[in-house]
Write a protein that holds these residues in place. Structure first.
Motif, PDB file in Angstrom:
ATOM      1  N   SER A  12       0.874  -1.169   0.000  1.00 59.61           N
ATOM      2  CA  SER A  12       0.000   0.000   0.000  1.00 59.61           C
ATOM      3  C   SER A  12       0.907   1.214   0.000  1.00 59.61           C
ATOM      4  O   SER A  12       1.877   1.263   0.763  1.00 59.61           O
ATOM      5  CB  SER A  12      -0.906  -0.004   1.239  1.00 59.61           C
ATOM      6  N   SER A  13       0.625   2.203  -0.852  1.00 60.27           N
ATOM      7  CA  SER A  13       1.545   3.330  -0.977  1.00 60.27           C
ATOM      8  C   SER A  13       0.824   4.556  -1.516  1.00 60.27           C
ATOM      9  O   SER A  13      -0.079   4.452  -2.347  1.00 60.27           O
ATOM     10  CB  SER A  13       2.708   2.966  -1.912  1.00 60.27           C
ATOM     11  N   SER A  14       1.234   5.728  -1.037  1.00 66.30           N
ATOM     12  CA  SER A  14       0.724   6.994  -1.557  1.00 66.30           C
ATOM     13  C   SER A  14       1.628   8.111  -1.038  1.00 66.30           C
ATOM     14  O   SER A  14       2.795   7.863  -0.713  1.00 66.30           O
ATOM     15  CB  SER A  14      -0.738   7.214  -1.147  1.00 66.30           C
ATOM     16  N   TYR A  24       1.950   3.612  -9.553  1.00 69.22           N
ATOM     17  CA  TYR A  24       2.183   2.565  -8.562  1.00 69.22           C
ATOM     18  C   TYR A  24       1.579   2.901  -7.202  1.00 69.22           C
ATOM     19  O   TYR A  24       1.655   2.095  -6.280  1.00 69.22           O
ATOM     20  CB  TYR A  24       3.682   2.299  -8.423  1.00 69.22           C
ATOM     21  N   HIS A  25       1.014   4.087  -7.061  1.00 70.32           N
ATOM     22  CA  HIS A  25       0.346   4.447  -5.819  1.00 70.32           C
ATOM     23  C   HIS A  25      -1.025   3.786  -5.752  1.00 70.32           C
ATOM     24  O   HIS A  25      -1.749   3.720  -6.753  1.00 70.32           O
ATOM     25  CB  HIS A  25       0.173   5.966  -5.712  1.00 70.32           C
ATOM     26  N   GLY A  26      -1.405   3.320  -4.574  1.00 71.36           N
ATOM     27  CA  GLY A  26      -2.722   2.726  -4.392  1.00 71.36           C
ATOM     28  C   GLY A  26      -2.873   2.166  -2.993  1.00 71.36           C
ATOM     29  O   GLY A  26      -1.885   1.855  -2.321  1.00 71.36           O
ATOM     30  N   MET A  27      -4.119   2.013  -2.553  1.00 67.73           N
ATOM     31  CA  MET A  27      -4.379   1.495  -1.219  1.00 67.73           C
ATOM     32  C   MET A  27      -4.063   0.009  -1.103  1.00 67.73           C
ATOM     33  O   MET A  27      -3.654  -0.472  -0.057  1.00 67.73           O
ATOM     34  CB  MET A  27      -5.845   1.738  -0.833  1.00 67.73           C
ATOM     35  N   LEU A  28      -4.266  -0.744  -2.192  1.00 71.90           N
ATOM     36  CA  LEU A  28      -3.994  -2.181  -2.128  1.00 71.90           C
ATOM     37  C   LEU A  28      -3.527  -2.710  -3.472  1.00 71.90           C
ATOM     38  O   LEU A  28      -4.278  -2.710  -4.447  1.00 71.90           O
ATOM     39  CB  LEU A  28      -5.243  -2.955  -1.690  1.00 71.90           C
ATOM     40  N   LEU A  42      -7.269  -1.803  -5.295  1.00 73.96           N
ATOM     41  CA  LEU A  42      -7.991  -0.631  -4.784  1.00 73.96           C
ATOM     42  C   LEU A  42      -7.096   0.586  -4.931  1.00 73.96           C
ATOM     43  O   LEU A  42      -6.083   0.709  -4.245  1.00 73.96           O
ATOM     44  CB  LEU A  42      -8.380  -0.842  -3.320  1.00 73.96           C
ATOM     45  N   SER A  43      -7.466   1.476  -5.830  1.00 72.50           N
ATOM     46  CA  SER A  43      -6.641   2.647  -6.099  1.00 72.50           C
ATOM     47  C   SER A  43      -6.732   3.673  -4.971  1.00 72.50           C
ATOM     48  O   SER A  43      -5.726   4.121  -4.434  1.00 72.50           O
ATOM     49  CB  SER A  43      -7.055   3.287  -7.423  1.00 72.50           C
ATOM     50  N   GLN A  44      -7.937   4.043  -4.611  1.00 72.36           N
ATOM     51  CA  GLN A  44      -8.133   5.086  -3.607  1.00 72.36           C
ATOM     52  C   GLN A  44      -9.603   5.096  -3.212  1.00 72.36           C
ATOM     53  O   GLN A  44     -10.419   4.366  -3.796  1.00 72.36           O
ATOM     54  CB  GLN A  44      -7.716   6.451  -4.183  1.00 72.36           C
ATOM     55  N   CYS A  45      -9.950   5.905  -2.242  1.00 71.32           N
ATOM     56  CA  CYS A  45     -11.346   6.099  -1.851  1.00 71.32           C
ATOM     57  C   CYS A  45     -11.667   7.587  -1.857  1.00 71.32           C
ATOM     58  O   CYS A  45     -10.849   8.402  -1.414  1.00 71.32           O
ATOM     59  CB  CYS A  45     -11.614   5.541  -0.454  1.00 71.32           C
ATOM     60  N   PHE A 134      -0.393  -3.734 -12.177  1.00 74.79           N
ATOM     61  CA  PHE A 134       0.093  -2.543 -11.486  1.00 74.79           C
ATOM     62  C   PHE A 134       1.091  -1.733 -12.308  1.00 74.79           C
ATOM     63  O   PHE A 134       1.427  -0.612 -11.940  1.00 74.79           O
ATOM     64  CB  PHE A 134       0.661  -2.914 -10.109  1.00 74.79           C
ATOM     65  N   HIS A 135       1.554  -2.261 -13.452  1.00 77.28           N
ATOM     66  CA  HIS A 135       2.418  -1.488 -14.344  1.00 77.28           C
ATOM     67  C   HIS A 135       1.611  -0.606 -15.298  1.00 77.28           C
ATOM     68  O   HIS A 135       2.139   0.345 -15.868  1.00 77.28           O
ATOM     69  CB  HIS A 135       3.297  -2.419 -15.181  1.00 77.28           C
ATOM     70  N   SER A 136       0.348  -0.929 -15.504  1.00 81.02           N
ATOM     71  CA  SER A 136      -0.454  -0.243 -16.517  1.00 81.02           C
ATOM     72  C   SER A 136      -1.265   0.892 -15.910  1.00 81.02           C
ATOM     73  O   SER A 136      -1.362   1.036 -14.695  1.00 81.02           O
ATOM     74  CB  SER A 136      -1.394  -1.234 -17.211  1.00 81.02           C
TER      75      SER A 136
END
Length: 209
Positions: A12-14, A24-28, A42-45, A134-136
């Protein structure tokens, strides 16, 4: 930036203002074949608190030439230990949002802890589901299916053997809306809401056994 890992290729990273600025940022991000074949699940909320005195946005999105909404203006603190924690001041309301990534599991837990609540408030969360490599990058809305399983909801592509994202919140249930979406219903008034998401490969229930 901040980064949480789960020892099996997932993460998980942001950023410290909660705004994704890289693909590559995203919650999961989970791994279907650890530690490779990673999926941005899961990208974000989109997060919003509705109180009697106003509507407060928590999330921030980068549109290149502008940020909208500007939830970062409500952030008063950030820290990282076993998880990451964002402190918000929303008028007289104090809120801490915490993000944890479970060890050895493609599961992220988001905890919203309210302090100094003097009146009822409504917390609205709208998950932005990716389920992409996750690369796309995903530049348009994908066709996703949704089905309720108990007090959780499973989201996936309309293709065989597609990975799925499970969204779950204790003491709540998902109610389908007229447009085919889903609304999260909290059964009681809570000072703390815990939202968990996990990925699973085919068959659907392999990670729920």
């Amino acid at each position: 930036e901040w980064l949480l890992t789960n020892s099996r290729g997932g993460y998980s990273s942001s950023t410290v203002i909660g705004c994704n600025t890289r693909r590559y940022h995203g919650m999961l991000t989970g791994s279907l074949d650890p530690p490779v074949n990673r999926i941005m699940a899961l990208s974000q909320c989109m997060e919003m608190v509705i109180a009697r005195k106003g509507v407060y946005k928590l999330s921030t999105f980068d549109f290149g030439d502008t940020f909208s909404p500007e939830g970062y203006v409500n952030i008063t603190g950030f820290r990282q230990d076993s998880g990451v924690h964002f402190d918000y001041t929303l008028g007289s309301i104090k809120l801490t949002k915490s993000v944890y990534l479970m060890r050895d599991s493609d599961t992220v837990v988001m905890v919203y802890h309210f302090k100094k609540i003097k009146e009822p408030v409504e917390l609205t969360l709208r998950p932005l589901v990716g389920l992409r490599d996750f690369h796309s990058l995903q530049r348009s809305s994908a066709s996703l299916s949704m089905k309720n399983v108990g007090n959780a909801v499973l989201i996936g592509h309309d293709t065989p053997d597609s990975p799925e994202l499970c969204l779950n919140c204790p003491n709540s249930f998902f109610e389908k809306t007229r447009n085919g979406g889903s609304t999260l219903i909290i059964e009681k008034t809570w000072k703390e809401a815990r939202i968990s998401s996990k990925t699973s490969g085919a068959p659907v229930y392999s990670s729920h056994r």
